[in-house]
Design a protein around this motif. Sequence first.
Motif, PDB file in Angstrom:
ATOM      1  N   MET A   1       0.943  -1.101   0.103  1.00  0.00           N
ATOM      2  CA  MET A   1      -0.096  -0.097   0.136  1.00  0.00           C
ATOM      3  C   MET A   1       0.855   1.172   0.155  1.00  0.00           C
ATOM      4  O   MET A   1       1.962   1.041   0.268  1.00  0.00           O
ATOM      5  CB  MET A   1      -0.968   0.029   0.918  1.00  0.00           C
ATOM      6  CG  MET A   1      -0.283   0.267   2.554  1.00  0.00           C
ATOM      7  SD  MET A   1      -1.717   0.691   3.614  1.00  0.00           S
ATOM      8  CE  MET A   1      -2.023   2.305   4.029  1.00  0.00           C
ATOM      9  N   ALA A   2       0.300   2.159  -0.480  1.00  0.00           N
ATOM     10  CA  ALA A   2       1.029   3.464  -0.345  1.00  0.00           C
ATOM     11  C   ALA A   2       1.372   4.043   0.992  1.00  0.00           C
ATOM     12  O   ALA A   2       0.344   3.943   1.938  1.00  0.00           O
ATOM     13  CB  ALA A   2       0.073   4.704  -1.379  1.00  0.00           C
ATOM     14  N   GLU A   3       2.448   4.620   1.275  1.00  0.00           N
ATOM     15  CA  GLU A   3       2.809   4.935   2.433  1.00  0.00           C
ATOM     16  C   GLU A   3       2.152   6.421   2.996  1.00  0.00           C
ATOM     17  O   GLU A   3       3.070   7.136   3.050  1.00  0.00           O
ATOM     18  CB  GLU A   3       4.402   4.701   2.744  1.00  0.00           C
ATOM     19  CG  GLU A   3       4.734   3.379   3.062  1.00  0.00           C
ATOM     20  CD  GLU A   3       6.176   3.005   2.624  1.00  0.00           C
ATOM     21  OE1 GLU A   3       6.847   3.835   2.490  1.00  0.00           O
ATOM     22  OE2 GLU A   3       6.485   1.782   2.552  1.00  0.00           O
ATOM     23  N   GLN A  23      -6.769   1.274   8.130  1.00  0.00           N
ATOM     24  CA  GLN A  23      -5.426   1.419   7.366  1.00  0.00           C
ATOM     25  C   GLN A  23      -4.082   1.458   8.197  1.00  0.00           C
ATOM     26  O   GLN A  23      -3.157   0.775   7.818  1.00  0.00           O
ATOM     27  CB  GLN A  23      -5.323   3.093   7.187  1.00  0.00           C
ATOM     28  CG  GLN A  23      -6.492   3.542   6.229  1.00  0.00           C
ATOM     29  CD  GLN A  23      -6.258   5.060   6.068  1.00  0.00           C
ATOM     30  OE1 GLN A  23      -5.412   5.396   5.185  1.00  0.00           O
ATOM     31  NE2 GLN A  23      -7.053   5.836   6.616  1.00  0.00           N
ATOM     32  N   ILE A  24      -4.218   1.345   9.557  1.00  0.00           N
ATOM     33  CA  ILE A  24      -3.298   1.223  10.300  1.00  0.00           C
ATOM     34  C   ILE A  24      -2.723  -0.462  10.452  1.00  0.00           C
ATOM     35  O   ILE A  24      -1.729  -0.810  10.297  1.00  0.00           O
ATOM     36  CB  ILE A  24      -3.274   1.722  11.718  1.00  0.00           C
ATOM     37  CG1 ILE A  24      -3.356   3.017  11.941  1.00  0.00           C
ATOM     38  CG2 ILE A  24      -2.086   0.876  12.781  1.00  0.00           C
ATOM     39  CD1 ILE A  24      -3.566   3.426  13.189  1.00  0.00           C
ATOM     40  N   GLU A  25      -3.993  -1.341  10.393  1.00  0.00           N
ATOM     41  CA  GLU A  25      -3.650  -2.768  10.305  1.00  0.00           C
ATOM     42  C   GLU A  25      -3.337  -3.241   9.307  1.00  0.00           C
ATOM     43  O   GLU A  25      -2.369  -4.240   8.888  1.00  0.00           O
ATOM     44  CB  GLU A  25      -5.141  -3.395  10.756  1.00  0.00           C
ATOM     45  CG  GLU A  25      -5.514  -3.053  12.196  1.00  0.00           C
ATOM     46  CD  GLU A  25      -7.062  -3.451  12.364  1.00  0.00           C
ATOM     47  OE1 GLU A  25      -7.352  -3.926  13.511  1.00  0.00           O
ATOM     48  OE2 GLU A  25      -7.903  -3.688  11.392  1.00  0.00           O
ATOM     49  N   ALA A  26      -3.745  -2.546   8.154  1.00  0.00           N
ATOM     50  CA  ALA A  26      -2.941  -2.788   6.581  1.00  0.00           C
ATOM     51  C   ALA A  26      -1.694  -2.644   6.415  1.00  0.00           C
ATOM     52  O   ALA A  26      -0.784  -3.326   6.078  1.00  0.00           O
ATOM     53  CB  ALA A  26      -3.779  -2.295   5.555  1.00  0.00           C
ATOM     54  N   LEU A  27      -1.122  -1.445   7.167  1.00  0.00           N
ATOM     55  CA  LEU A  27       0.119  -1.004   7.162  1.00  0.00           C
ATOM     56  C   LEU A  27       1.070  -2.077   8.117  1.00  0.00           C
ATOM     57  O   LEU A  27       2.048  -2.179   7.552  1.00  0.00           O
ATOM     58  CB  LEU A  27       0.148   0.493   7.864  1.00  0.00           C
ATOM     59  CG  LEU A  27       1.416   1.252   7.835  1.00  0.00           C
ATOM     60  CD1 LEU A  27       1.677   1.553   6.314  1.00  0.00           C
ATOM     61  CD2 LEU A  27       1.177   2.625   8.515  1.00  0.00           C
ATOM     62  N   ILE A  28       0.607  -2.174   9.317  1.00  0.00           N
ATOM     63  CA  ILE A  28       1.441  -3.310  10.164  1.00  0.00           C
ATOM     64  C   ILE A  28       1.525  -4.645   9.553  1.00  0.00           C
ATOM     65  O   ILE A  28       2.269  -5.353   9.889  1.00  0.00           O
ATOM     66  CB  ILE A  28       0.943  -3.217  11.476  1.00  0.00           C
ATOM     67  CG1 ILE A  28      -0.357  -3.821  11.753  1.00  0.00           C
ATOM     68  CG2 ILE A  28       1.297  -1.595  12.128  1.00  0.00           C
ATOM     69  CD1 ILE A  28      -0.722  -3.707  13.182  1.00  0.00           C
ATOM     70  N   GLY A  29       0.330  -5.116   8.714  1.00  0.00           N
ATOM     71  CA  GLY A  29       0.305  -6.145   8.004  1.00  0.00           C
ATOM     72  C   GLY A  29       1.338  -6.735   7.179  1.00  0.00           C
ATOM     73  O   GLY A  29       1.488  -7.648   6.375  1.00  0.00           O
ATOM     74  N   THR A  30       1.933  -5.559   6.567  1.00  0.00           N
ATOM     75  CA  THR A  30       2.975  -5.636   5.497  1.00  0.00           C
ATOM     76  C   THR A  30       4.601  -5.470   5.812  1.00  0.00           C
ATOM     77  O   THR A  30       5.311  -5.411   5.197  1.00  0.00           O
ATOM     78  CB  THR A  30       2.750  -4.765   4.214  1.00  0.00           C
ATOM     79  OG1 THR A  30       2.763  -3.322   5.020  1.00  0.00           O
ATOM     80  CG2 THR A  30       1.276  -4.761   3.599  1.00  0.00           C
ATOM     81  N   GLU A  31       4.646  -5.445   7.133  1.00  0.00           N
ATOM     82  CA  GLU A  31       6.153  -5.315   7.709  1.00  0.00           C
ATOM     83  C   GLU A  31       6.195  -6.160   9.047  1.00  0.00           C
ATOM     84  O   GLU A  31       5.395  -6.233   9.872  1.00  0.00           O
ATOM     85  CB  GLU A  31       6.053  -3.720   8.189  1.00  0.00           C
ATOM     86  CG  GLU A  31       7.497  -3.435   8.967  1.00  0.00           C
ATOM     87  CD  GLU A  31       8.689  -3.905   8.296  1.00  0.00           C
ATOM     88  OE1 GLU A  31       8.963  -3.476   7.016  1.00  0.00           O
ATOM     89  OE2 GLU A  31       9.456  -4.850   8.740  1.00  0.00           O
ATOM     90  N   SER A  32       7.379  -6.717   9.080  1.00  0.00           N
ATOM     91  CA  SER A  32       7.794  -7.747   9.950  1.00  0.00           C
ATOM     92  C   SER A  32       8.324  -7.084  11.030  1.00  0.00           C
ATOM     93  O   SER A  32       8.398  -7.859  12.308  1.00  0.00           O
ATOM     94  CB  SER A  32       8.095  -8.980   9.523  1.00  0.00           C
ATOM     95  OG  SER A  32       9.758  -8.435   8.925  1.00  0.00           O
ATOM     96  N   SER A  42       2.592   4.821  16.046  1.00  0.00           N
ATOM     97  CA  SER A  42       2.536   6.175  16.816  1.00  0.00           C
ATOM     98  C   SER A  42       2.033   7.568  16.032  1.00  0.00           C
ATOM     99  O   SER A  42       1.334   8.210  16.318  1.00  0.00           O
ATOM    100  CB  SER A  42       3.847   6.291  17.494  1.00  0.00           C
ATOM    101  OG  SER A  42       4.162   5.140  18.236  1.00  0.00           O
ATOM    102  N   SER A  43       2.851   7.340  14.846  1.00  0.00           N
ATOM    103  CA  SER A  43       2.557   8.627  13.813  1.00  0.00           C
ATOM    104  C   SER A  43       1.244   8.510  13.328  1.00  0.00           C
ATOM    105  O   SER A  43       0.711   9.661  13.421  1.00  0.00           O
ATOM    106  CB  SER A  43       3.547   8.558  12.817  1.00  0.00           C
ATOM    107  OG  SER A  43       3.266   9.388  11.774  1.00  0.00           O
ATOM    108  N   ALA A  44       0.721   7.452  12.972  1.00  0.00           N
ATOM    109  CA  ALA A  44      -0.749   7.358  12.454  1.00  0.00           C
ATOM    110  C   ALA A  44      -1.521   7.841  13.254  1.00  0.00           C
ATOM    111  O   ALA A  44      -2.603   8.541  13.108  1.00  0.00           O
ATOM    112  CB  ALA A  44      -0.824   5.856  11.895  1.00  0.00           C
ATOM    113  N   LEU A  45      -1.557   7.316  14.774  1.00  0.00           N
ATOM    114  CA  LEU A  45      -2.458   7.737  15.773  1.00  0.00           C
ATOM    115  C   LEU A  45      -2.227   9.343  16.122  1.00  0.00           C
ATOM    116  O   LEU A  45      -3.468  10.057  16.170  1.00  0.00           O
ATOM    117  CB  LEU A  45      -2.478   7.019  17.155  1.00  0.00           C
ATOM    118  CG  LEU A  45      -3.011   5.546  17.074  1.00  0.00           C
ATOM    119  CD1 LEU A  45      -2.562   4.947  18.276  1.00  0.00           C
ATOM    120  CD2 LEU A  45      -4.426   5.787  16.775  1.00  0.00           C
ATOM    121  N   LYS A  46      -1.027   9.704  16.164  1.00  0.00           N
ATOM    122  CA  LYS A  46      -0.800  11.235  16.609  1.00  0.00           C
ATOM    123  C   LYS A  46      -1.571  12.316  15.563  1.00  0.00           C
ATOM    124  O   LYS A  46      -2.317  12.859  15.623  1.00  0.00           O
ATOM    125  CB  LYS A  46       0.388  11.421  16.603  1.00  0.00           C
ATOM    126  CG  LYS A  46       0.743  13.012  16.936  1.00  0.00           C
ATOM    127  CD  LYS A  46       1.950  13.191  17.921  1.00  0.00           C
ATOM    128  CE  LYS A  46       2.194  14.718  17.772  1.00  0.00           C
ATOM    129  NZ  LYS A  46       1.132  15.667  18.116  1.00  0.00           N
TER     130      LYS A  46
END
Length: 161
Positions: A1-3, A23-32, A42-46
Amino acid sequence: MAEELLISTSTDKTVKYEELIPQIEALIGTESDLIANLANVSSALKYGMDFFWVGFYMVKNDELVLGPFQGPIACTRVRKGKGVCGTAWEKNEVLIVPDVDQFPGHISCSSDSKSEIVVPIIKNNTVVGIIDVDSDQLNSFDLIDSQFLKRLCSSISKIWQ
Ligand code: SME
């Protein structure tokens, strides 16, 4: 997904969370890598929720140690049962503090912080860390925040290592 996050323009907190959390769940689903993921959460929530401070404390050697965060610098270590974070850890429960000055033992990292919510991250029935969100307004957090942050912590626990 686009960052890049699509940040809701809604003023309704529920709508904002409903748009942001997937969106956060998708983001963390693509990185180990855990630290990379916690940094992005943190950034996404802030920025997505316009919070004053958002960050993680990670259980290490019977202390909470500061992890990735967004906002002013913060205290680096919290002992079990101390402050809002250490109490949430000890009790293994969400703590909503409407006025931090009224919470006995509150650890003040910034005099601008007025209210706070702390949600434990639980893996294999053990608290492995917490997410801490601070507001520069009184009474910022309620069961809506608790509900969505618990969902997020459940997703985070799956990638916790
Ligand atoms: N207020 C927290 C300490 C962490 S900072 O708010 C970032 C507490 O009382 O545990």
